[in-house]
Design a protein around this motif. Structure first.
Motif, short mmCIF file in Angstrom:
data_model
loop_
_atom_site.label_atom_id
_atom_site.label_comp_id
_atom_site.label_asym_id
_atom_site.label_seq_id
_atom_site.Cartn_x
_atom_site.Cartn_y
_atom_site.Cartn_z
N LEU A 1 -7.51 2.92 -5.73
CA LEU A 1 -6.95 3.55 -4.54
C LEU A 1 -5.44 3.69 -4.65
O LEU A 1 -4.87 4.73 -4.30
N ASP B 1 -5.27 5.11 8.69
CA ASP B 1 -6.61 4.78 8.19
C ASP B 1 -6.75 3.32 7.78
O ASP B 1 -7.84 2.76 7.84
N MET B 2 -5.67 2.70 7.35
CA MET B 2 -5.75 1.31 6.89
C MET B 2 -5.31 0.30 7.93
O MET B 2 -5.76 -0.85 7.90
N PHE B 3 -4.43 0.72 8.84
CA PHE B 3 -3.89 -0.24 9.81
C PHE B 3 -4.00 0.22 11.26
O PHE B 3 -3.44 -0.42 12.15
N SER C 1 -6.33 -6.91 -1.43
CA SER C 1 -7.55 -6.38 -0.83
C SER C 1 -7.63 -4.86 -0.98
O SER C 1 -8.58 -4.25 -0.54
N VAL C 2 -6.64 -4.27 -1.62
CA VAL C 2 -6.69 -2.85 -1.94
C VAL C 2 -6.78 -2.71 -3.46
O VAL C 2 -6.03 -3.33 -4.20
N ARG D 1 0.83 -1.21 0.00
CA ARG D 1 0.00 0.00 0.00
C ARG D 1 0.86 1.26 0.00
O ARG D 1 0.50 2.27 -0.58
N VAL E 1 -1.95 5.66 5.18
CA VAL E 1 -1.89 4.20 5.14
C VAL E 1 -1.80 3.61 6.54
O VAL E 1 -2.57 2.70 6.89
N ARG F 1 -6.84 11.89 3.29
CA ARG F 1 -8.17 11.27 3.30
C ARG F 1 -9.12 12.02 2.37
O ARG F 1 -9.90 11.42 1.64
#
Length: 297
Positions: free
Chosen positions: A113, A132-134, A108-109, A24, A129, A160
Motif C-alpha cells: 500500500l 479512508d484510514m483515519f 499495520s500498513v 502513511r 489517508v 481509492r
C-alpha cells in the motif's frame, strides 16, 4: 506540574496516532518523526484553551505538515519517483507483547500500500489517508487543501480507485504467510530453481532499493516474472542462511542482520499461496536509520 508539562503529557497520548498518520503520508520513519515534532512545536505556540478537540486538531495539523513536506519533495524531485523505491519498513519480532497498541503501530500498513501511495499526488494522498484510514471528515480535509468538500471527496475517490486497482487482496493469516516465506527461504538455501518457481507467482514483481551509491549486481532494480526473480534469488543464495524471519510492516518478511548489523530487509505480498510482490531495502544509509528490535539483533 505547570501548564506546559500538562500539555506535553496530553500530546504524548496522541503521539502514536500522529506517527501512524505521518508514516502513511510520507513513507519515511525519519520524516514522520520530524512531522510529529513539528506538530508539537505548533501546539506549544498555540493557546490550547481554544482547542476543543485536541485529537482532531493534532491530526489536522500533522496532515498539513505532511502535505507541505510532500509538496516540497515534489518540487525538489526533478525526475518521477523511481520504480525501485521501497518505503522505510518497520521491523518487529514475530511475537507481540502489547496487542492493544497494534492500532497505533506504523507497521499495520503494508509495504504494498505504501508503494502505491507514493504514486499519488500530495493532495490525493492526504485526502485518502485522512479520510479512508483515519475517518477525518471531508470538511476538515477540505480546509487543509483549501478546496471544497466536493472536490476533496473526488480526490479521495480517485486515490481509492488507484489503490484498489494496484493492491491485491493479500493473505491475512500470518501462519499461511509464514509457510510460503519458509518455502521460499528453503528453496533459496537449497538452490532449488523449480521449488522457487513453485512459490513465486508467474507475474511477481521484485523491487530492490539499494540507494544511489550501490552498483553492480546488488544495485537497485525492478525485476518482473517468476523465472527472473528465481534467478535473482539463486544469485544471492549465499545470504539465505543468514536470513531471519520477522514481521515487516505487520506481515511475514525476512531480514539479514549478521552481528546485529542490518544489511537488508525484505517484505512480501502473499496471494493464494504464492508471493506476488517482493520489496527489498538494501540502502546502507537508510538501513542505518532503522530500528532493529533487540530480539532480532
Amino acid at each position: 506540574m505547570n501548564e506546559t508539562e500538562l500539555l506535553a503529557d496530553r500530546f504524548e497520548e496522541h503521539r502514536g496516532h500522529l506517527r501512524a498518520v505521518a508514516y502513511r503520508m510520507l513513507g519515511s520513519l525519519a520524516e514522520a518523526e520530524d512531522a510529529v515534532q513539528e506538530t508539537w512545536l505548533k501546539l506549544s505556540r498555540t493557546d490550547a484553551g481554544d482547542i476543543h478537540n485536541l485529537g482532531g486538531w493534532l491530526t489536522t495539523v500533522v496532515g498539513r505538515v505532511c502535505l507541505d513536506l510532500l509538496r516540497s519533495r515534489t518540487v525538489r524531485r526533478e525526475d518521477p519517483l523511481d520504480d525501485t523505491f521501497v518505503p522505510d519498513p518497520v521491523i518487529r519480532p514475530l511475537t507481540r507483547t502489547d496487542p492493544e497498541q497494534e492500532v497505533l503501530q506504523a507497521d499495520s500498513v503494508g509495504l504494498a500500500l505504501l508503494v502505491v501511495l507514493e504514486t499519488l499526488e500530495p493532495a490525493e494522498r492526504l485526502a485518502f489517508v485522512l479520510h479512508d484510514m483515519f475517518a477525518v471528515p471531508f470538511d476538515d480535509i477540505a480546509s487543509i487543501l483549501e478546496r471544497s468538500p466536493a472536490a476533496t471527496r473526488q480526490l479521495a475517490s480517485r486515490a481509492r480507485r488507484r489503490v484498489q486497482g494496484a493492491t491485491p487482496s493479500a493473505e491475512p493469516d500470518l501462519g499461511r504467510q509464514r509457510q510460503v516465506v519458509d518455502a521460499f527461504l528453503a528453496a533459496s538455501r537449497a538452490g532449488d530453481f523449480e521449488a522457487l518457481l513453485a512459490v513465486l507467482h508467474p507475474d511477481i514483481v521484485l523491487r530492490v532499493d539499494s540507494g544511489a551509491l550501490v552498483a553492480g549486481a546488488a544495485a537497485s532494480k525492478l525485476v518482473r516474472g517468476a523465472k527472473a526473480v528465481a534467478e535473482q534469488a539463486l544469485m544471492f543464495r549465499q545470504f539465505a542462511p543468514l536470513a531471519q524471519v520477522a514481521l515487516v510492516n505487520g506481515e511475514i518478511g525476512l531480514l539479514n542482520a549478521p552481528d546485529g548489523q542490518l544489511q537488508s530487509v525484505m517484505g512480501v505480498t502473499v496471494v493464494d499461496g504464492r508471493i506476488t510482490e517482493m520489496y527489498i531495502l538494501a540502502d546502507p544509509d537508510r538501513l542505518a536509520g532503522l530500528e532493529l528490535p533487540g530480539a532480532l539483533g
